[in-house]
Every structure is written in structure tokens, then in C-alpha cells.
Motif scaffolding. Structure first.
Motif, short mmCIF file in Angstrom:
data_model
loop_
_atom_site.label_atom_id
_atom_site.label_comp_id
_atom_site.label_asym_id
_atom_site.label_seq_id
_atom_site.Cartn_x
_atom_site.Cartn_y
_atom_site.Cartn_z
N VAL A 345 0.71 -1.24 0.01
CA VAL A 345 -0.12 -0.06 -0.02
C VAL A 345 0.87 1.30 0.11
O VAL A 345 0.70 2.14 -0.70
N ALA A 346 2.10 1.22 0.93
CA ALA A 346 2.79 2.14 0.81
C ALA A 346 3.26 2.62 -0.48
O ALA A 346 3.30 3.81 -0.81
N LEU A 347 3.86 1.65 -1.17
CA LEU A 347 4.51 1.84 -2.56
C LEU A 347 3.43 2.41 -3.48
O LEU A 347 3.64 3.41 -3.91
N PHE A 348 2.03 1.93 -3.57
CA PHE A 348 1.02 2.16 -4.40
C PHE A 348 0.67 3.81 -3.89
O PHE A 348 0.66 4.52 -5.00
N TYR A 349 0.64 3.97 -2.77
CA TYR A 349 0.14 5.42 -2.47
C TYR A 349 1.36 6.43 -3.03
O TYR A 349 1.01 7.56 -3.17
N ALA A 350 2.82 5.88 -2.62
CA ALA A 350 3.83 7.00 -3.30
C ALA A 350 3.56 7.28 -4.87
O ALA A 350 3.93 8.48 -5.06
N LEU A 351 3.22 6.06 -5.56
CA LEU A 351 3.08 6.46 -6.82
C LEU A 351 1.87 7.30 -7.05
O LEU A 351 2.09 8.17 -7.89
N ALA A 352 1.01 7.06 -6.16
CA ALA A 352 -0.51 8.02 -6.73
C ALA A 352 0.10 9.13 -6.29
O ALA A 352 -0.49 10.20 -6.95
N SER A 353 0.72 9.61 -5.12
CA SER A 353 1.09 10.74 -4.82
C SER A 353 1.97 11.77 -5.75
O SER A 353 1.63 12.85 -6.02
N LEU A 354 2.70 10.74 -6.54
CA LEU A 354 3.78 11.41 -7.54
C LEU A 354 2.53 11.73 -8.60
O LEU A 354 3.20 12.97 -9.14
N VAL A 355 1.75 10.97 -9.24
CA VAL A 355 0.82 11.58 -10.01
C VAL A 355 0.01 12.66 -9.68
O VAL A 355 0.06 13.76 -10.38
N VAL A 356 -0.25 12.86 -8.50
CA VAL A 356 -1.01 14.00 -7.79
C VAL A 356 -0.01 15.32 -8.14
O VAL A 356 -0.48 16.42 -8.49
N ASP A 357 1.16 15.13 -7.58
CA ASP A 357 2.39 16.17 -7.59
C ASP A 357 2.44 16.53 -8.81
O ASP A 357 2.60 18.07 -9.23
N ILE A 358 2.43 15.80 -9.82
CA ILE A 358 2.60 16.24 -11.30
C ILE A 358 1.33 17.15 -11.76
O ILE A 358 1.78 18.03 -12.55
N THR A 359 0.09 16.56 -11.48
CA THR A 359 -0.98 17.35 -11.87
C THR A 359 -0.80 18.76 -11.23
O THR A 359 -1.27 19.66 -11.88
N TYR A 360 -0.57 18.68 -9.95
CA TYR A 360 -0.41 19.86 -9.21
C TYR A 360 0.62 20.86 -9.98
O TYR A 360 0.40 22.08 -10.00
N ALA A 361 1.56 20.56 -10.37
CA ALA A 361 2.59 21.02 -10.99
C ALA A 361 2.21 21.72 -12.46
O ALA A 361 2.36 22.80 -12.85
N TYR A 362 1.13 20.78 -13.11
CA TYR A 362 0.67 21.21 -14.52
C TYR A 362 -0.41 22.29 -14.19
O TYR A 362 -0.33 23.43 -14.97
N LEU A 363 -1.11 22.25 -13.05
CA LEU A 363 -2.04 23.08 -12.74
C LEU A 363 -1.46 24.71 -12.33
O LEU A 363 -1.84 25.68 -12.52
N ASP A 364 -0.38 24.49 -11.64
CA ASP A 364 0.40 25.65 -11.08
C ASP A 364 1.58 25.94 -11.62
O ASP A 364 2.64 25.55 -11.23
N PRO A 365 1.72 26.88 -12.30
CA PRO A 365 2.92 27.03 -13.10
C PRO A 365 4.09 27.55 -12.41
O PRO A 365 5.32 27.52 -12.72
N ARG A 366 3.68 27.92 -11.14
CA ARG A 366 4.91 28.88 -10.43
C ARG A 366 5.59 27.70 -9.89
O ARG A 366 6.73 27.90 -9.65
#
Lengths: 370, 321, 301
Positions: A345-366
């Protein structure tokens, strides 16, 4: 700036953020290096997680070999096997190295109860958890964000109070209790659903078996055109999905509401008003786009919450996912399974968080240019 | 001189927990075509609120325009519906705010933000709007406009952001430009550039400008007409030369005296005694009377109306009645 | 909401004439009045506290008394919420359960808060390598969802008891407080009065004790009131799965687990304990929200 606009053809989604230049965002130097940096940061965190799970599985228990051999069901022979297999007589750092190398090879241990490798068990049950979690996530986002926007724009009026009350109940209610109540009302009292839980009804399973293409039963039944099965599967997923989503909707709408309230006070919204945009355009284009940024962090947190919530929800609705697996393992004192489940679960959660972080960077150009 | 904007008796109040704040309490002035009008006063005297009232951007709650007329090109803006105002904002009347760092939306590219306004008011296709946006960026003297149009606001400096805000403001060729302390947050050298730019843009587009500032130097440089405000009222107004040479109202005189001048020898700077009044409970009659050296009995009883003292020079003070 | 009457003017004049502290207090009361939900939250929390303290007086049966003759009784005059599968009175068990819930919550938050306070202040004040290390460690803890980490810790500790739950939940919660305290410390550190203190020769520890710690307490209290509900929920979930309270213990989560298989026939066994959890957590959530709204200066206009 880099490549010309015509060099890469991207699907229409990428031009969604109202910009002709948006297709370049995906390819820009900033986003790529950001992704690489994030992946690089993932590795030490995962190593750290393995240290924690190692401590929990090999160091903290008062008698690791006995526990790994199955506690109650352990015999002298199995204990000896376990000591040899997991090198429990060696010094700690050596144990850790063996532990780590096992993990990297995909060996999460063997369950003394089922005598199967834990990873195999998890692989079998995981697709069901994915189906439930992903459906819940999508449902929560589709309901939660509009609810938050409505709540923010009609602040202190009836829709706001209703939705805030709803959200408060959502974060206050224990999911397992909600699940039991739903079961009681919709199955036992009203008979609107065919079973108290489970993935698919017995008869449908026999008459219209679902082919195994991806392992995701909903997807598979769509791909093979198996409509009776699809209907049955959908009916079975609704209750657990609502149960799991309730708290997530509450969280997401609360965060969207506070983010929208914050954003609506910003100077650039004042600029937008002074240039003549209608209130609706300001809310849904100028403000929401900015409010989605903190909302995305909540969505990241929601993924973790869904994983944890699956444990109890699957248990209540007899859903054959890894949560149910973990609860059964706990019940039967199956220690390796619980620990294997935790790492997984920890590994899966880490990967999912990575996807969320990337989405975050896409949404916020700063963020990209840090 | 043709009249573009005529404000009579504007009153804007804010209803707060602590009481009613009478931010603008009977303001009247006129802006003609092709002139720059300065609106001067201390912080809190009601200059920004006046500007926002013209644009009808006062949010209710807590603020509301409770009285007065705002006649713009023959129509009373105070009576217009929100939909009608939206057609005017950004189109016929534009506003530039004081904080360039936060005035632009951080998630959209700068070129897009200008193009959005053009598409909104001029109903052209997006491609054309973007081309025009690049032209606007060029018009505000930013080098390499194509590249800048693709950048995000956080990649630009404060001065550049302010220029982009100006580009958005002039994109649709407005008749009136309201600039609320456009240079306060910029350093002096940039300030000079921005002022010069604003003047040249104004001339190009043939717009009038209301320049709100607390800096008298800026006013002297750029304005034709000046309005001095204090505690929600206009206390003196007229041609800039006349006011600077011959300030009439005691408050204006105090302001002028407070400016250190190169050719004068002084040991201490002059101050206006007292504090700015609490607008929830403003002083009765003339709002300046508690701080005024020449206060008479009538000053505390009735508010003086703006009377013409000489041509193009009005003052609201009983000294001249 | 808009009150222009004479009364308001009178209050204004009274306020002008009183000390800043009194004015502040009056203002807080006003804010509370505007937010009836916070008052409701406060009322509920007080209710729960009273339940816990006065349990022996309010209960009309011994919560652990087994009475097989009266098992599965529906709610009636004798057993207000009915009885369970061994005849124990659910009403009394819920009252005693509130003790367990509050004990768990307070202990966990006190422990996690203390650990988080110390580590967070060190990280936020001294910055540098130490901060990096501490933040990486909290990141590692955040990588595992709370309930799952609690399960793993409980499993590792072997026993199934509430003490184990306390330890497990403290392990899960301390990183949250570390992060919050670090954030507050970092922003406080930039204040000029800290620089001023250094100029007059105060050493680091003195600064920490005199300036930084008192200001972090406020943040911790707000966060704790918001977290209390979550702790109670997670503890109940652990008991439901089988990790926390043992069979027969009067813990709310455990009671729901016990009643689970009888839900079709004797639903009161699950409904009432669940309502108790919901009620308590709701109260803390409302109170936490209210406290946060009051202490956030930007929301006051």
C-alpha cells in the motif's frame, strides 16, 4: 522557449486550459525536470518506508520467528524454516539487506495461513480495490468540487449551510457504521440490491462469467460486451462506492469552498471584474482554476484516505479486495500478510502521490520553476 | 472642452460591524475629454473608493452607493444594471490597480490574459486577438513581445507586470482610464518610465485619465487638473498650476507646506496637526475643522460647498465665502 | 446582520472606553454569536465530557454485567438502548465508552503533540541538516496511510489492547504536529523581535522557551481540537477490525463490531454506538472549525 507548436500533435485535452500555447506546457523544460526531480525524491522516501516496515516486522515484535511462523499455528519445524528463510539469526543490518533484496525481487513473504506468497494474494485481490477506489475517487471529485463551488459562491445562504452540514456529517461519521447502515436500509429493509455485499451475484457469475483481460471486472465486461454482468457489477459497486466516497466528498468540498473563498478575494479577481467579465466566467474560469491548486493537495490526501477506508469498507461489504484481505489476515494473526500489505500500500500510495504532484505542477506554473 | 465624466454628490457608505463608514460623502467633479485629472489625498480619504464607485465595483455587502450621479457620456452609471456595466468595464472605462505583483492571474499566460479581454469586448477570433495582444505588449514598450506573451506573470518583474496591466487596460481603446496609485509599489526610476508611458498611451488612444495618487510630485508632472480629497470630500479642485501656485484650502496649504523644497531653508518639516478622522463618526460640518488653524464656528455646523474662487479653481472653505 | 440601532452605538462607546483585552473578548463573543455551529460544537463537547465524568451516576446498569436472560432486548424502559448478545446494557456501555474514547483521544494527542512540539521546534528553529533529516522522516511516515500504519504497528506489538492502540495512534499522529509546529516556528523565527532578542544576547534556548513555545501552543490547541475527532474515528476503526479493545470491552468501535452480524434482527446494537461516535466527532469538528475561524484574523471584517 523550445519547440515549435506544430512539431507535436497532442490530444485536445491538452489545449483545455484556454491557451493556444498550452500544448507547449507539457513539453516545456520546467515540467520535465520537475517530474524527474519528484521521482528522484521518491526513492529515499520508499527506502525509509522499508526501514519502518523492517523495524515493525523484525525488530519490534517480541518474538519475530514465532510471529512470522504463524503465532498460534507455529510448529517447531515451521519456526526453524522461518528463521532460515528470513535469516533471523543474523545481525540486524544483514537482516535488513536480505529484507530489502527480497522486496526488490517482489518477495513480500509467505503467508503461514494460506501458504502462498503474499504478493500473489495481493495481486489477485488488488484489481478489485482499484476498481472501488478509482470509482470512488472520480465520483468524489465530480460531486465534491461543484458542491464546494456552490457553497463558496452562495456563502451563508441555504445551499452553503446545507452543504456544510453535509460535509461535517461526512467527516464525522465512521465509514464502517455508515456502511452497515446502508446495508441495513438498502438490502435488509428495502431489498433494492441483490446481495449484502460481494462483487457479483452467484448466478451471474455462473451464467455470464466475466473474461479476464485486465482484471478490472467493470472494464472487462465493457470490453467483451457482457451487459448482464456489467449491470450486476455496477449494482454491487454502488453501495461501497457511496460509503467510501461520502467522507471524500466532504473533504473535497470543504477544501474547494475555502480555496474558492480565498481566491475570490485575490487582486487578480478584482482585475478580472474591472475588465468586464461576468461573474459566472470569473467563478468558473478565473477563480476555480486557481482554487483547484490547493484542492489537488486534498485530492492527494484523499487517495491515501481511500486506501485506508477500503480496509473497513471492503470488510463491511465483503468486497474481495486487499483491504478485506488485510482484515482477514489480522483476524487470523497472519503477520507476514499484514506487513506485506503495508509495504504494498505504501508503494502504491507513493506512486499515486507522484501523479497528484505532477498534476499539481501542471495546474500551477509557479511550481515548475523552483 | 467636452465633458466626459461628471460626478455629482456621490456618496458611498460601508456598513460594517463597527458602524457605517462614510467613505465618500458628497463628491462632485468633472473630467473632460483628453485631459488628465489628478485625485490627491492621504490614505483613507476615499480616492480609491471613488474610482471603484465609478466602475460600480463596490461589493455589497458591505459597501453601497447610496446617492449621487455618475454621468458618463450622457448616461448615469449609478442607474445601470450589472450587465450594462460589464460592457463598459474594460471597454469604455478601464482601471489600473496599485499592486502589479498580484493583479495578474498566476495560472494564465500573459498574452492570453490580454487576448481574453479583446475577445470579450471586440468579438474577434482568438488567433486575431492574440496577434493584437502581442501588438499591445509592444505598445507598452516591452522588448521581445512574442516571447513575453507566452510567459507567466511570475516570470516578469514588477515593472513589466504593471505594463501588462496597462496593456490590458488600453486593449479596447477606452475613453477613460483610471489609474489607482500605479507607481506606488515601484521604484523611482521605473516610476518615471511608467508615467511617461501612460502619458504617451493616453495620447495615442485619445483617452482621459484619472490619476489617483498621494504623491504631489507625480501630479505636478502629469495632470491638467487636480482634485484634493480629505475624509470623503473634495476640498479643493482646479487647474494644476493654479492650485500649486496658490493653494486655497487650509488642508491643501498644509500639504504643500509639508513638501520639502530645495530652495527653502528649514529646520523642521511642517506637519498638519492632528490625525485623520474616523470615518464612522466623522466630525460635523467641515471634516477638516478639528485640525484647521482658521476654524470658525460655522465650520463645525455646516459642510461648506465647493465655490469658485477664480476661474478653474474651486475650494470648499468658509474662508472664501 | 446589519444593525444600525442605538444599541450598537452604545456598545461602540462602551468598547472605546474599555481595555483592549475586554474589547477583544467581546469581539470573540460576537464572532461566536455569529456562528451558532461553533456554539453547538462546544455544547456537544461539554456534553461528552459530562458523559464521561458522570458515567457512574448516569448509568443504570453495570456495563460489564452479563445477564443472558435479558439478551437482545430492544430499547425499553429498563434498558434505554437495548441489550447486546450477552445481556449487557448498551446505554451504560455507551456512557463508559465515552471515557475510553476521550482517554484515547487526549492521551494520543498529548503524546503526539509533545513529541511533535519538541521535534518541530528543533526542526523549525535550527534549520539546516537537522531540519532536512526530520522532514524526510515525517515524509516517510506520511507515505503510509494512517489507519494502515496503525494496523501495522498494532500487529507488530502483538497484543490486542487499547494500550497498543494508544501507542499505534501516537506513532501515526506525531508527524502531523511536527510539521505544523515547524511551520509556525519558521514563520515566528523571521519576526524582528527574535532578531532583537538575539541582539541583546539571549541564547537560542531562551528564545525558544520565551518566544516560540508560547506561540506554538495556540496552533497546537486548534489542531488538536480538529484532530480529536479523527483520533476517535481511527481508534474505533481499529477496534472494529479487531485490533484495539478486546471482546466485551465497552468501546464504541468494538460494540459496533459485536453488533455487526445481528444488524438485520437487532439493529440497536450497531445504531447507538455509531450515533455516539458520530455525535462526539461532530462536536469536536464543529468546535475545531469554530476555534480556527476565530483565531484566523483574516476572516474578520
Amino acid at each position: 522557449m523550445t519547440s515549435g507548436r506544430n512539431q507535436h500533435r497532442l490530444p485536445p485535452f491538452f489545449s483545455f486550459p484556454y491557451s493556444q500555447y498550452a500544448s507547449e506546457a507539457w513539453l516545456s523544460m520546467g515540467l520535465k525536470t520537475y517530474i524527474l526531480k519528484r521521482v528522484a525524491m521518491l526513492i529515499p522516501v520508499m527506502l525509509g518506508v522499508t526501514v519502518i516496515t523492517f523495524l515493525l516486522s523484525h525488530v519490534i515484535p517480541s518474538n519475530p520467528s514465532w510471529v512470522w511462523a504463524g503465532s498460534m499455528h507455529a510448529t517447531e519445524e515451521t519456526i526453524q524454516n522461518v528463521i532460515e528463510r528470513y535469516h533471523l539469526n543474523e545481525p540486524l543490518y544483514v537482516q535488513y539487506l536480505y529484507y530489502l533484496s527480497d522486496l526488490l525481487r517482489g518477495d513480500l513473504g509467505t503467508s503461514p495461513v494460506t501458504n502462498r506468497p503474499v504478493l500473489d494474494d495481493l495481486r489477485q485481490y488488488f484489481p478489485n480495490t482499484i476498481e472501488l477506489s478509482v470509482s470512488s475517487l472520480i465520483f468524489s471529485i465530480l460531486v465534491g468540487i461543484p458542491l464546494g463551488v456552490v457553497s463558496a459562491t452562495r456563502k451563508d445562504k441555504l445551499p452553503d449551510h446545507v452543504s456544510r452540514l453535509f460535509s461535517l456529517c461526512g467527516v464525522s461519521m465512521p465509514i464502517f457504521w455508515l456502511g452497515l447502515l446502508l446495508q441495513m436500509v438498502f438490502y435488509y429493509e428495502l431489498r433494492w440490491i441483490p446481495d449484502p455485499g460481494g462483487r457479483i451475484s452467484e448466478e451471474i457469475l455462473v451464467k455470464f462469467p466475466v473474461a479476464h483481460i485486465t482484471g478490472l471486472k467493470l472494464l472487462d465486461s465493457v470490453l467483451t460486451g457482457n451487459w448482464p454482468a456489467l449491470l450486476n457489477l455496477s449494482v454491487h459497486i454502488i453501495m461501497p462506492m457511496i460509503c467510501l466516497s461520502y467522507s471524500c466528498i466532504a473533504l473535497i468540498s470543504r477544501m474547494t469552498r475555502s480555496a474558492m473563498l480565498e481566491v475570490m478575494r485575490a487582486d487578480y479577481i478584482r482585475t478580472a471584474r474591472s475588465t468586464g467579465f461576468s461573474e459566472r466566467v470569473i467563478i468558473y474560469k478565473h477563480a476555480l482554476r486557481n482554487a483547484l491548486i490547493p484542492a489537488t493537495t486534498v485530492i492527494g490526501f484523499t487517495v491515501g484516505w481511500l486506501l485506508a477506508g477500503s480496509v473497513v469498507t471492503e470488510s463491511v461489504f465483503y468486497w474481495p479486495g486487499i483491504g478485506q484481505y488485510a482484515v482477514n489476515a489480522a483476524f487470523r494473526f497472519d503477520f507476514p500478510s499484514i506487513m506485506g500489505f503495508t509495504v504494498f500500500v505504501a508503494l502504491f500510495y507513493a506512486l499515486a502521490s507522484l501523479v497528484v504532484d505532477i498534476t499539481y505542477a501542471y495546474l500551477d506554473p509557479r511550481i515548475r520553476y523552483e | 472642452m467636452e465633458s466626459l465624466l461628471k460626478i455629482s454628490g456621490l456618496r458611498t457608505y460601508f456598513y460594517t460591524y463597527q458602524g457605517v463608514v462614510k467613505a465618500v460623502d458628497g463628491v462632485s467633479f468633472e473630467v473632460n475629454k483628453n485631459e488628465t485629472v489628478g485625485l490627491v489625498g492621504e490614505t483613507g480619504c476615499g480616492k480609491s473608493v471613488t474610482a471603484l464607485s465609478i466602475m460600480r465595483l463596490i461589493q455589497w455587502p458591505p459597501g453601497k452607493i447610496v446617492g449621487g450621479e455618475i454621468i458618463f457620456k450622457g448616461e448615469d452609471l449609478a442607474l445601470k444594471t450589472d450587465r450594462e456595466m460589464r460592457e463598459i468595464r474594460g471597454n469604455r472605462i478601464s482601471m489600473i490597480f496599485q499592486e502589479p505583483m498580484t493583479s495578474l492571474n498566476p495560472v494564465f499566460r500573459v498574452g492570453d490574459q490580454i487576448a481574453d479581454v479583446i475577445v470579450l469586448h471586440q468579438k474577434v477570433k482568438r488567433k486575431e486577438a492574440l496577434k493584437k495582444a502581442v501588438q499591445m505588449i509592444e505598445a507598452v514598450n516591452i522588448p521581445d513581445p512574442e516571447k513575453v506573451a507566452r510567459q507567466y506573470p511570475h516570470e516578469l518583474s514588477g515593472g513589466m507586470r504593471q505594463r501588462i496591466v496597462m496593456a490590458i487596460a488600453i486593449a479596447c481603446n477606452p475613453d477613460l482610464l483610471i489609474a489607482d496609485e500605479p507607481t506606488t509599489f515601484l521604484d523611482v526610476t521605473v516610476q518615471a518610465q511608467i508615467l511617461k508611458l501612460m502619458e504617451s498611451l493616453r495620447n495615442k488612444v485619445k483617452a482621459s485619465m484619472i490619476l489617483i495618487t498621494h504623491n504631489l510630485g507625480v501630479v505636478a508632472q502629469t495632470c491638467n487638473k487636480v482634485m484634493v480629497m480629505y475624509a470623503g470630500n473634495v476640498v479643493e479642485s482646479g487647474h494644476v498650476g493654479k492650485i500649486f501656485e496658490n493653494p486655497m484650502h487650509p488642508y491643501t496649504k498644509g500639504l504643500m507646506n509639508a513638501i520639502p523644497k530645495l530652495n527653502e531653508h528649514k529646520d523642521r518639516l511642517e506637519v498638519i496637526k492632528g490625525l485623520v478622522p474616523n470615518l464612522v463618526n466623522p466630525p460635523s460640518g467641515c471634516t477638516f475643522h478639528p485640525r484647521c488653524q482658521h476654524a470658525m464656528e460655522i465650520c463645525s455646523k455646516q459642510k461648506p460647498a465647493l465655490t469658485e474662487i477664480e476661474e478653474n479653481h474651486l475650494a470648499g472653505c468658509y474662508l472664501y465665502h | 446582520m446589519i444593525n444600525m440601532k442605538e444599541g450598537k452605538n452604545r456598545i461602540n462607546r462602551w468598547k472605546e472606553s474599555h481595555l483592549p483585552q475586554t474589547r477583544e473578548f467581546r469581539f470573540i463573543l460576537h464572532l461566536l454569536r455569529r456562528s451558532p455551529l461553533s456554539i453547538l460544537g462546544l455544547a456537544i463537547v461539554i456534553c461528552v465530557l459530562l458523559m464521561a465524568i458522570l458515567a457512574p451516576f448516569l448509568a443504570n446498569h453495570d456495563p460489564h454485567e452479563i445477564d443472558l436472560q435479558n439478551k437482545f432486548q430492544p430499547p425499553n424502559r429498563e434498558y434505554y438502548f437495548g441489550t447486546d448478545s450477552v445481556g449487557q446494557d448498551i446505554y451504560s456501555r455507551i456512557l463508559y465508552g465515552s471515557r475510553l474514547a476521550l482517554q484515547t483521544g487526549i492521551t494520543v494527542l498529548a503524546t503526539a503533540g509533545s513529541i511533535g512540539l519538541i521535534i518541530g521546534v528543533i526542526a523549525g528553529y535550527f534549520r539546516g541538516k537537522i531540519e532536512e533529516v526530520i522532514m524526510r522522516i515525517t515524509d516517510i511516515f506520511f507515505a503510509i496511510p494512517s489507519l494502515i500504519l496503525a494496523m501495522a504497528v498494532s500487529a507488530a506489538l502483538g497484543e490486542r489492547s487499547l494500550t497498543v492502540t494508544l501507542v499505534a495512534l501516537s506513532v501515526v499522529w506525531w508527524p502531523f504536529y511536527t510539521r505544523t509546529v515547524r511551520g509556525v516556528t519558521m514563520s515566528l523565527r523571521e519576526n524582528q523581535y527574535i532578531e532583537a532578542s538575539k541582539c541583546i544576547g539571549a541564547n537560542d534556548w531562551r528564545i525558544i522557551f520565551d518566544h516560540i513555545l508560547p506561540n506554538t501552543l495556540g496552533v497546537i490547541i486548534v489542531q488538536a481540537s480538529m484532530d480529536m475527532g479523527n483520533v476517535i474515528l481511527t481508534a474505533a476503526a481499529l477496534s472494529f477490525i479487531g485490533f484495539g479493545a478486546g471482546p466485551g470491552e465497552a468501546e464504541w468501535g468494538r460494540m459496533i463490531a459485536d453488533g455487526r452480524f445481528y444488524i438485520q434482527t437487532y439493529p440497536w446494537m450497531t445504531i447507538f454506538p455509531g450515533l455516539a461516535i458520530f455525535f462526539a466527532v461532530l462536536g469536536f469538528a464543529l468546535l475545531g472549525d469554530g476555534l480556527r475561524d476565530i483565531l484566523d484574523p483574516r476572516l474578520r471584517w
